[in-house]
Design an enzyme around this catalytic site. Structure first.
Site, mmCIF file in Angstrom:
data_model
loop_
_atom_site.group_PDB
_atom_site.id
_atom_site.type_symbol
_atom_site.label_atom_id
_atom_site.label_comp_id
_atom_site.label_asym_id
_atom_site.label_seq_id
_atom_site.Cartn_x
_atom_site.Cartn_y
_atom_site.Cartn_z
ATOM 1 C CB ALA A 73 -0.886 -0.014 1.234
ATOM 2 N N GLY A 118 -1.029 -5.568 1.065
ATOM 3 C CA GLY A 118 -2.248 -5.508 0.264
ATOM 4 C C GLY A 118 -2.087 -6.244 -1.058
ATOM 5 C CD GLU A 121 -4.424 -7.686 3.175
ATOM 6 O OE1 GLU A 121 -3.866 -6.605 2.925
ATOM 7 O OE2 GLU A 121 -5.204 -7.844 4.133
ATOM 8 C CD GLU A 143 -0.103 -5.920 5.647
ATOM 9 O OE1 GLU A 143 0.516 -6.959 5.969
ATOM 10 O OE2 GLU A 143 -0.753 -5.815 4.601
#
Ligand SMILES: NC(=O)c1ccc[n+]([C@@H]2O[C@H](COP(=O)([O-])OP(=O)(O)OC[C@H]3O[C@@H](n4cnc5c(N)ncnc54)[C@H](O)[C@@H]3O)[C@@H](O)[C@H]2O)c1
Length: 716
Positions: A73, A118, A121, A143
């Site tokens: 991200a 992300g 993900e 993260e």
């Protein structure tokens, strides 16, 4: 009318004649794909097009960037978010990835290169994952290292895919998986070569659509079977929570929040888990600890640009290291992948020891799968072991790591100059000797600088580069570029007693000695500083660094700063005279039981040591007082370094203290700590300590001025 300055979308849909829609990720003006609100908006638009087109039967998510799937991200976007905004941002991501997961047309991720945070993900939401069998392909949810949690479904989809027992360590540590390991875990379904990956993924997507291919569920392990039962699940999660609390002392909220999300999902289903994740992400990103860790990461990226205004670095094809001791060997270990490394020491015996350790290190990395046999052999063949200074000829950079003696270092420099090209850089890894004094008498003082590594070199991320008034910019640029190649985060500081890191460490450890003299208990003192967030307490640290090294530094810096009230306990020097050097000679503040099966037992205080600090009777000090006495001295000294121009900026001061000395990372470093609690608060606490403990607690002028004017070191 179209806007000429408008950027192209971050995702474009390619409609293939075979009925597969390829959604190409291509973040504009960025070398890698980065997730952001805008990215999600473009993703949603591309999905609309994919879903609406009846000629498309299946989809593939692929990257148009070379060697990277999605790097994660946009962290800059996180910095200004409060909790509600954080929750809103990830809720948007959830909605989009839920659409991917619920798509009636199968969607396959084609992963080549990094799929981080992300990025992974996104892949987890797909129906099938193909990965390239390539060293660049690495998958992780890192993260937690940034003080937040995977906020796009990762806490729910990873355990669902690879099982609770395998998912917990992956999410709680953020470790990276290469393609083979990912396949073994069930994180990806198929491996292929990077070249044909999109075609392979497209074929798999069509077969899924036709029903001729199904994802093979992973074979359940005994732990999976345990996790499938309610009590088993509670047991596994309970153990994980205990482990987190033991390792973090409860100071880091992110891993605990992650466990809450996983627990919610396991107990009450995906929706409940997803809601917990959205709320949890918001809470963490809006919290000062999460923000400090994100800013730390951004600072580490930012500092890489330090060499931009300098002349281009000289290429290093041959590195010389003088002294194959503990540090020299470590420096060789992080350099031998780059170029020829000449390791020079006085005797074949010292060289033999270093060679044995370096070989063992390579073998270990080959065994763990991080090196191929070929790469291991290549790195080994880069090493030259020598007792002859002549072998330094041709080195463009030489780093000395001989004993900490000024005369010896000067001699070493003179010997090296006799064989080196005038434009070779000479660096000293001294802990505290001013570089200018080593360079006195040098033929080419413009090429002399400090490259201060931290032990153990392969593990510690910091390199402190020290420049004198005479150091040439090209020499600095060369040292910086080489440090970055070694994988280090480099800060550049000016020369002076103890430079930056050693200078701020000395009063911290010195104060610990004074507290012991006043009757403090060794374990209580170490515990207080660990509870504040340091990874090791000051006394255990002194044992690691070496009591002899500490005494040496205390003597030199104590003399340099005596006029402003620095106070040095004589006990450390007396301990050294009595043969106490710390862990290295098994004679320190602690007794270390021998390792059993590779694990070290619990260390215990050596009661004899109290004899050097007034006897065995100990007093109790409030933990907050001990923390303030040590940490505020360190903070004040750091600000002084900025005031005196030793540091160029507060960012480097924060990085140096965290990465080199373990200053609690979630505070953001000494300068961000002052910003957090306020300079006025720090000054007031120091003034109080000054009245009880003495002038060494006088807050420096810059701190006083900042308190008066309500200023901050960092704007963000
Ligand atoms: N140990 C640490 O944690 C640490 C951290 C940062 C910096 N340093 C600094 O690094 C330097 C080396 O420390 P170390 O812990 O590796 O010491 P060490 O005692 O392990 O190694 C020093 C090596 O230098 C060799 N040597 C001595 N004279 C030499 C010469 N004339 N030519 C070639 N080799 C010679 C010795 O044989 C020995 O192998 C010191 O200046 C120290 O202050 C140490």
């Amino acid at each position: 009318m179209s806007n000429l300055t408008e950027q192209p979308p971050a995702i474009r849909l390619e409609k293939r004649p075979d009925g597969v829609g390829i959604l190409w990720f291509d973040t504009p003006e960025s070398p890698v794909n980065i997730l952001s609100s805008r990215f999600f908006g473009d993703f949603a638009a591309a999905l609309d097009g994919f879903e609406a087109d009846p000629s498309l039967r299946a989809g593939v998510l692929a990257s148009a960037k070379p060697d990277s799937f999605i790097a994660g991200a946009d962290l800059k976007q996180f910095v200004g978010l409060d909790a509600a905004q954080g929750t809103a941002l990830v809720t948007e991501g959830h909605r989009l990835l839920d659409r991917v997961a619920a798509s009636r047309k199968p969607i396959v991720a084609a992963i080549h290169g990094v799929a981080l945070g992300g990025g992974l993900e996104v892949a987890l939401a797909c129906h099938y994952r193909v990965a390239s069998e390539d060293p660049k392909t690495q998958l992780a949810l890192p993260e937690v290292q940034l003080g937040v949690l995977p906020g796009a479904g990762g806490t729910q989809r990873l355990p669902a895919l690879i099982g609770l027992a395998a998912a917990l360590p992956a999410i709680l540590t953020g470790s990276r998986f290469k393609a083979r390991k990912a396949l073994k875990l069930g994180l990806v379904d198929h491996l292929t070569s990077p070249r044909g990956i999109v075609d392979v993924a497209a074929r798999a997507a069509l077969q899924l659509a036709e029903g001729t291919l199904r994802r093979k569920p992973r074979k359940p392990t005994p732990l999976d079977r345990l996790a499938a039962t309610g009590p088993g699940r509670s047991f596994i999660l309970g153990q994980a929570r205990k482990d987190v609390l033991r390792k973090t002392r409860g100071l880091y909220p992110a891993p605990l929040r992650i466990l809450d999300c996983i627990e919610a999902g396991q107990a009450r289903g995906f929706r409940a888990g997803a809601t917990a994740e959205q709320q949890g992400f918001g809470a963490l990103v809006g919290d000062s600890k999460g923000k400090a860790l994100i800013k730390l990461f951004l600072a580490m990226t930012d500092v890489k640009k330090a060499g931009e205004h300098l002349p281009p670095p000289r290429r290093v094809s041959r590195l010389g290291i003088l002294g194959a001791g503990f540090m020299g060997e470590g420096i060789a270990a992080v350099s031998m992948s780059q170029n020829t490394v000449v390791l020079k020491d006085l005797t074949p015996a010292s060289l033999g020891k270093a060679a044995k350790n370096l070989d063992a290190g390579l073998a270990k990395r080959e065994k763990s799968g991080s090196l191929t046999r070929l790469e291991r052999d290549r790195q080994w063949s880069n090493l030259v072991f020598s007792t002859d200074t002549q072998d330094l000829a041709g080195c463009e950079l030489v780093i000395e790591a001989v004993f900490e003696k000024l005369e010896l270092k000067r001699q070493i420099l003179a010997d090296a100059e006799a064989v080196l090209h005038p434009q070779a850089v000479f660096a000293s890894n001294t802990s505290a000797l001013p570089i200018g004094r080593i360079a006195e008498g040098a033929k080419h003082p413009e090429r002399v600088l400090g490259m201060h590594y931290f032990s153990p070199v392969p593990k510690m991320p910091l390199l402190e580069i020290i420049v004198t008034d005479q150091t040439a910019d090209w020499a600095l640029s060369t040292a910086l570029a080489y440090g970055v190649k070694q994988g280090k985060t480099c800060i550049v500081v000016k020369d002076g007693p103890g430079f930056y890191t050693t200078r701020i460490l000395a009063p911290f450890v010195g104060e610990a000695m004074l507290l012991l003299e006043e009757g403090a208990d060794i374990e209580a003192l170490d515990k207080a500083l660990k509870d504040f967030g340091f990874p090791v307490g000051p006394i255990a640290l002194l044992d690691e660094v070496g009591i002899d090294v500490g005494a040496h530094i205390a003597r030199d810096l104590g003399a340099a700063f005596a006029e402003r009230g620095w106070k040095t306990s004589p006990a450390a020097a007396k301990l050294v005279d009595a043969g106490y050097c710390g862990r290295k000679n098994a004679k320190g503040f602690y007794i270390y039981p021998p390792e059993k099966k590779g694990k070290s037992g619990k260390k215990q205080v050596n009661p004899e040591v109290y004899g050097f600090f007034g006897g065995p009777a100990r007093k109790s000090f409030p933990a907050a007082e001990m923390v303030d006495r040590l940490a505020l001295l360190m903070v004040n000294e750091a600000v002084r370094c900025l005031e005196e121009g030793i540091l160029g900026n507060a960012r480097d001061g924060d990085l140096g203290a965290i990465l080199g000395l373990g200053f609690p990372p979630f505070t953001g470093g000494p300068f961000r700590y002052v910003d957090l609690v306020g300079a006025a608060d720090v000054v007031a606490r120091m003034e109080r300590l000054k009245t009880t403990c003495g002038d060494r607690f006088t807050p420096c002028a810059m701190l006083v001025e900042m308190a008066r004017e309500g200023k901050r070191f960092h704007e963000d």
